[in-house]
Design a protein around this motif. Structure first.
Motif, PDB file in Angstrom:
ATOM      1  N   GLN A 150     -41.958 -15.973 -79.941  1.00 53.82           N
ATOM      2  CA  GLN A 150     -41.165 -17.163 -80.223  1.00 53.82           C
ATOM      3  C   GLN A 150     -39.837 -16.796 -80.889  1.00 53.82           C
ATOM      4  N   THR A 151     -39.873 -15.827 -81.798  1.00 54.85           N
ATOM      5  CA  THR A 151     -38.648 -15.390 -82.460  1.00 54.85           C
ATOM      6  C   THR A 151     -37.680 -14.771 -81.466  1.00 54.85           C
ATOM      7  N   ALA A 152     -38.215 -13.905 -80.575  1.00 55.05           N
ATOM      8  CA  ALA A 152     -37.366 -13.268 -79.557  1.00 55.05           C
ATOM      9  C   ALA A 152     -36.764 -14.310 -78.633  1.00 55.05           C
ATOM     10  N   ALA A 153     -37.591 -15.298 -78.247  1.00 56.62           N
ATOM     11  CA  ALA A 153     -37.105 -16.353 -77.359  1.00 56.62           C
ATOM     12  C   ALA A 153     -36.023 -17.189 -78.039  1.00 56.62           C
ATOM     13  N   LYS A 154     -36.209 -17.455 -79.330  1.00 54.81           N
ATOM     14  CA  LYS A 154     -35.226 -18.226 -80.085  1.00 54.81           C
ATOM     15  C   LYS A 154     -33.905 -17.463 -80.173  1.00 54.81           C
ATOM     16  N   ASP A 155     -33.999 -16.145 -80.437  1.00 55.87           N
ATOM     17  CA  ASP A 155     -32.789 -15.322 -80.506  1.00 55.87           C
ATOM     18  C   ASP A 155     -32.066 -15.305 -79.167  1.00 55.87           C
ATOM     19  N   MET A 156     -32.844 -15.189 -78.078  1.00 52.91           N
ATOM     20  CA  MET A 156     -32.251 -15.155 -76.750  1.00 52.91           C
ATOM     21  C   MET A 156     -31.588 -16.480 -76.416  1.00 52.91           C
ATOM     22  N   ASN A 157     -32.243 -17.588 -76.772  1.00 55.61           N
ATOM     23  CA  ASN A 157     -31.652 -18.902 -76.518  1.00 55.61           C
ATOM     24  C   ASN A 157     -30.340 -19.062 -77.280  1.00 55.61           C
ATOM     25  N   GLY A 158     -30.330 -18.586 -78.529  1.00 54.54           N
ATOM     26  CA  GLY A 158     -29.107 -18.665 -79.315  1.00 54.54           C
ATOM     27  C   GLY A 158     -27.998 -17.827 -78.716  1.00 54.54           C
ATOM     28  N   ALA A 159     -28.355 -16.605 -78.275  1.00 52.52           N
ATOM     29  CA  ALA A 159     -27.362 -15.725 -77.662  1.00 52.52           C
ATOM     30  C   ALA A 159     -26.827 -16.328 -76.368  1.00 52.52           C
ATOM     31  N   MET A 160     -27.705 -16.951 -75.588  1.00 60.01           N
ATOM     32  CA  MET A 160     -27.279 -17.585 -74.333  1.00 60.01           C
ATOM     33  C   MET A 160     -26.332 -18.746 -74.606  1.00 60.01           C
ATOM     34  N   THR A 161     -26.623 -19.499 -75.652  1.00 64.10           N
ATOM     35  CA  THR A 161     -25.748 -20.623 -76.008  1.00 64.10           C
ATOM     36  C   THR A 161     -24.343 -20.124 -76.329  1.00 64.10           C
ATOM     37  N   VAL A 162     -24.282 -19.053 -77.136  1.00 64.99           N
ATOM     38  CA  VAL A 162     -22.981 -18.476 -77.492  1.00 64.99           C
ATOM     39  C   VAL A 162     -22.303 -17.900 -76.249  1.00 64.99           C
ATOM     40  N   ALA A 163     -23.071 -17.144 -75.443  1.00 64.26           N
ATOM     41  CA  ALA A 163     -22.509 -16.503 -74.250  1.00 64.26           C
ATOM     42  C   ALA A 163     -21.923 -17.527 -73.290  1.00 64.26           C
TER      43      ALA A 163
END
Length: 276
Positions: A22-35
């Motif tokens: 869940q933490t990894a998925a949250k980090d990835m979602n955040g990175a995708m939002t920024v990207a």
């Protein structure tokens, strides 16, 4: 034994694993939002433009080095799937952790860089010379020919940075300059220029990403012959050099325009003073 008893004796790792995911998925979602918000801007290097997934991966990797998203996209480079930093960025990371790196000698044909880990009395010193570069097979490489002195500094400073603070660099095995010079490839990864220009099936060939006429077969053969003459025989090396030269990442020769092929060929044209 009841179901309640079974649950009470389950290993802690079993119940902790979902939280890690869940933490990894949250980090990835955040990175995708920024990207998604910045890959279309002029602040992002060409090879990340319109590629939010690759940009998000770079942002995540850069975060482990202490980079903010824009710095990650500006400093991280990938050749053949290997993440790397340019040597100056590696030095900056090491210095930010309190270690020391300085230049002892800086001549056109020789560069010596030294470094000292924080809290240690040992000084690590590395020298790269033109002769050493010749022995390593770099002098025939186009990236080396463009600025041999800069490449000598890159090798010396990158070597020192990794030796004194591999933990600060998360064990990065290569600098971007080394990958551009062909380091980090094995015989099983090497692909000749002739294989690189082999046409892909028509239904899989992507159209050029920029408006422009497609290059002729003769142009492509000439370009890859020149790449081969300049030591860029591997597929990853050729793709890396071409991508850097035209200012955008490509995965196949079918993505190139006629003008981009001309740009690559022009990059090998000697300066006027060199032809005298």
């Amino acid at each position: 034994m009841t179901d309640m008893t079974l649950h009470q004796h389950q290993p802690a790792e079993v119940v902790q694993l979902p939280s890690i995911i869940q933490t990894a998925a949250k980090d990835m979602n955040g990175a995708m939002t920024v990207a998604n918000g910045i890959v279309g801007t002029s602040f992002v290097p060409q090879h990340f433009r319109g590629k939010p997934e690759e940009a998000a991966a770079a942002i995540l990797y850069g975060a482990t080095l202490g980079f903010d998203p824009l710095t990650s996209l500006q400093q991280l480079y990938s050749i053949g799937g290997k993440p790397a930093l340019y040597s100056r960025a590696m030095v900056a990371v090491v210095l930010s952790k309190g270690h020391r790196i300085w230049t002892i000698e800086d001549r056109p044909d020789s560069v010596t860089v030294a470094g000292q880990r924080k809290g240690s009395d040992h000084v690590e010193q590395i020298t790269w010379t033109i002769e050493r570069a010749k022995t390593a097979g770099y002098t025939s490489n186009a990236n080396y020919k463009k600025d041999p002195h800069a490449m000598l500094y890159a090798r010396a400073s990158g070597d020192v940075a990794r030796r004194i603070a591999p933990d600060a660099l998360l064990g990065l095995a290569y600098s971007a300059e080394e990958l551009q010079l062909g380091e980090g490839t094995t015989s099983t990864q090497q692909v000749t220029a002739d294989q690189f220009v082999k046409p892909e099936p028509a239904d899989q060939a992507p159209a050029p990403q920029e408006t422009g006429e497609a290059p002729s077969d003769a142009q492509l053969r000439k370009m890859f012959a020149v790449l081969k003459e300049n030591g860029l025989e591997g597929r990853d090396e050729a793709l890396g050099y071409v991508s850097e030269t035209i200012g955008r990442g490509i995965q196949s020769r079918n993505e190139l325009t006629r003008q981009e092929v001309s740009t690559v060929l022009d990059s090998f044209t000697p300066a006027p003073e060199e032809t005298a």
